[in-house]
Write an enzyme that holds these catalytic residues in place. Structure first.
Site, PDB file in Angstrom:
ATOM      1  N   TYR A  69     -10.529   9.835   3.640  1.00 25.68           N
ATOM      2  CA  TYR A  69     -10.355  10.670   2.453  1.00 25.68           C
ATOM      3  C   TYR A  69     -11.517  10.494   1.484  1.00 25.68           C
ATOM      4  CZ  TYR A  69      -5.746  11.186   4.440  1.00 25.68           C
ATOM      5  OH  TYR A  69      -4.713  11.452   5.305  1.00 25.68           O
ATOM      6  N   GLU A  70     -12.006   9.282   1.356  1.00 34.54           N
ATOM      7  CA  GLU A  70     -13.188   9.070   0.542  1.00 34.54           C
ATOM      8  C   GLU A  70     -14.385   9.797   1.139  1.00 34.54           C
ATOM      9  OE1 GLU A  70     -15.128   5.192  -1.423  1.00 34.54           O
ATOM     10  OE2 GLU A  70     -15.496   5.355   0.722  1.00 34.54           O
TER      11      GLU A  70
ATOM     12  N   GLU B 170       4.322   5.135   4.287  1.00 32.97           N
ATOM     13  CA  GLU B 170       3.666   6.419   4.524  1.00 32.97           C
ATOM     14  C   GLU B 170       4.644   7.371   5.219  1.00 32.97           C
ATOM     15  OE1 GLU B 170       1.773   9.438   4.438  1.00 32.97           O
ATOM     16  OE2 GLU B 170       0.319   7.846   3.941  1.00 32.97           O
TER      17      GLU B 170
ATOM     18  N   ASP C 235      -1.868  12.113  -2.678  1.00 33.97           N
ATOM     19  CA  ASP C 235      -1.776  13.575  -2.697  1.00 33.97           C
ATOM     20  C   ASP C 235      -2.080  14.065  -4.101  1.00 33.97           C
ATOM     21  OD1 ASP C 235      -0.991  14.425  -0.017  1.00 33.97           O
ATOM     22  OD2 ASP C 235       0.836  13.284  -0.373  1.00 33.97           O
TER      23      ASP C 235
ATOM     24  N   ASP D  74       9.220   7.020   2.316  1.00 30.63           N
ATOM     25  CA  ASP D  74       8.928   7.019   0.896  1.00 30.63           C
ATOM     26  C   ASP D  74       8.765   5.591   0.365  1.00 30.63           C
ATOM     27  OD1 ASP D  74       9.094   7.337  -1.945  1.00 30.63           O
ATOM     28  OD2 ASP D  74      10.229   9.186  -1.659  1.00 30.63           O
TER      29      ASP D  74
ATOM     30  N   GLU E 216       0.855  -1.188   0.000  1.00 28.92           N
ATOM     31  CA  GLU E 216       0.000   0.000   0.000  1.00 28.92           C
ATOM     32  C   GLU E 216       0.889   1.235   0.000  1.00 28.92           C
ATOM     33  OE1 GLU E 216      -3.960   2.004   1.992  1.00 28.92           O
ATOM     34  OE2 GLU E 216      -3.555  -0.145   2.153  1.00 28.92           O
TER      35      GLU E 216
ATOM     36  N   LYS F 239      -2.273  21.725  -8.796  1.00 30.84           N
ATOM     37  CA  LYS F 239      -1.756  22.700  -9.758  1.00 30.84           C
ATOM     38  C   LYS F 239      -1.039  21.987 -10.902  1.00 30.84           C
ATOM     39  CE  LYS F 239      -1.249  26.396  -6.357  1.00 30.84           C
ATOM     40  NZ  LYS F 239      -0.323  27.347  -5.685  1.00 30.84           N
TER      41      LYS F 239
END
Length: 234
Positions: free
Chosen positions: A215-216, A95, A144, A122, A70, A148
């Site tokens: 987040y969902e 994470e 994330d 990472d 994950e 932009k």
């Protein structure tokens, strides 16, 4: 408490945002100080493994069970759910957001799952050292967004990240991506097949074994429609 264990490779290549959020609660600090260590795979960070020798899943889990990865587990809801649902699989989570790591460790303790390994850094540190074809399934859930346009190159769905992922995934392995950002969907559909994956499904509803994450739920509250994509490693 030192930040050193949580910053194994502080370079410019990050595809994630902040590393810290609100001040950790005393219980969360305890999780990091007392419980995280045994969950961390050895030899993943550049500091621990500067020559980048391969680290097999058998070294991490002690056997040859299938391994899932994950990439950015957020608060850990999905990762713990998958570990509990599939106890015969080893689930590795990566994470860099320390608050999320603390939340995950608390959930691991509460659920008493044993088939997990946690890299607080990472995901590419992990992909640097995993052997070819060693991952049976990978998840990228609500990454994330880097909304932009000039930051789209920092998204995970670019060749810099997808090609190493392709290398460590087994032929036929599934790569799932969930996001509520339409431009991320477009970029995923464009870049992931180029990296050697075949689109298997594109859906508005989640997978049958999905667990809704914070987040969902935030996306739904704010009126954004999630998209769920499944790819197969060619």
């Amino acid at each position: 408490m030192s930040d050193k264990p949580f910053d194994p490779n502080p370079t410019h290549r990050n595809f994630y945002g902040r590393r810290r959020g609100k001040t950790l609660r005393p219980s969360q600090k305890g999780y990091l100080a007392e419980d995280l260590g045994p969950l961390q795979p050895k030899g993943i960070s550049i500091a621990d493994n500067p020559e980048r020798r391969p680290v097999s899943p058998a070294e991490i889990f002690g056997d040859d069970r299938p391994v899932w990865l994950e990439i950015g587990f957020g608060g850990g809801e999905h990762m713990v759910h998958m570990a509990a649902t599939y106890p015969g699989v080893g689930v590795i989570g990566c994470e860099p957001y320390i608050n999320g790591v603390a939340m995950l460790v608390g959930k691991i303790k509460s659920a008493a799952v044993q088939n997990v390994s946690v890299h607080p850094g990472d995901a590419r540190d992990m992909m640097d050292v995993l052997p070819d074809g060693s991952v049976a399934k990978a998840f990228l859930n609500y990454p994330d967004p880097w909304p932009k346009t000039r930051h789209h190159r920092r998204r995970f769905v670019t060749p810099e990240h997808l090609l190493p992922l392709h290398r460590v995934m087994a032929p036929g392995a599934e790569f799932r991506v969930a996001t509520d950002i339409k431009s991320y969907v477009r970029q995923t559909l464009d870049e992931v097949p180029r990296a050697g994956f075949e689109l298997e499904s594109l859906r508005a509803g989640a997978w049958p074994d999905w667990l809704s994450t914070r987040y969902e739920q935030k996306a739904l509250r704010e009126g954004r429609s999630p998209t769920y994509m499944s790819f197969r490693r060619i």
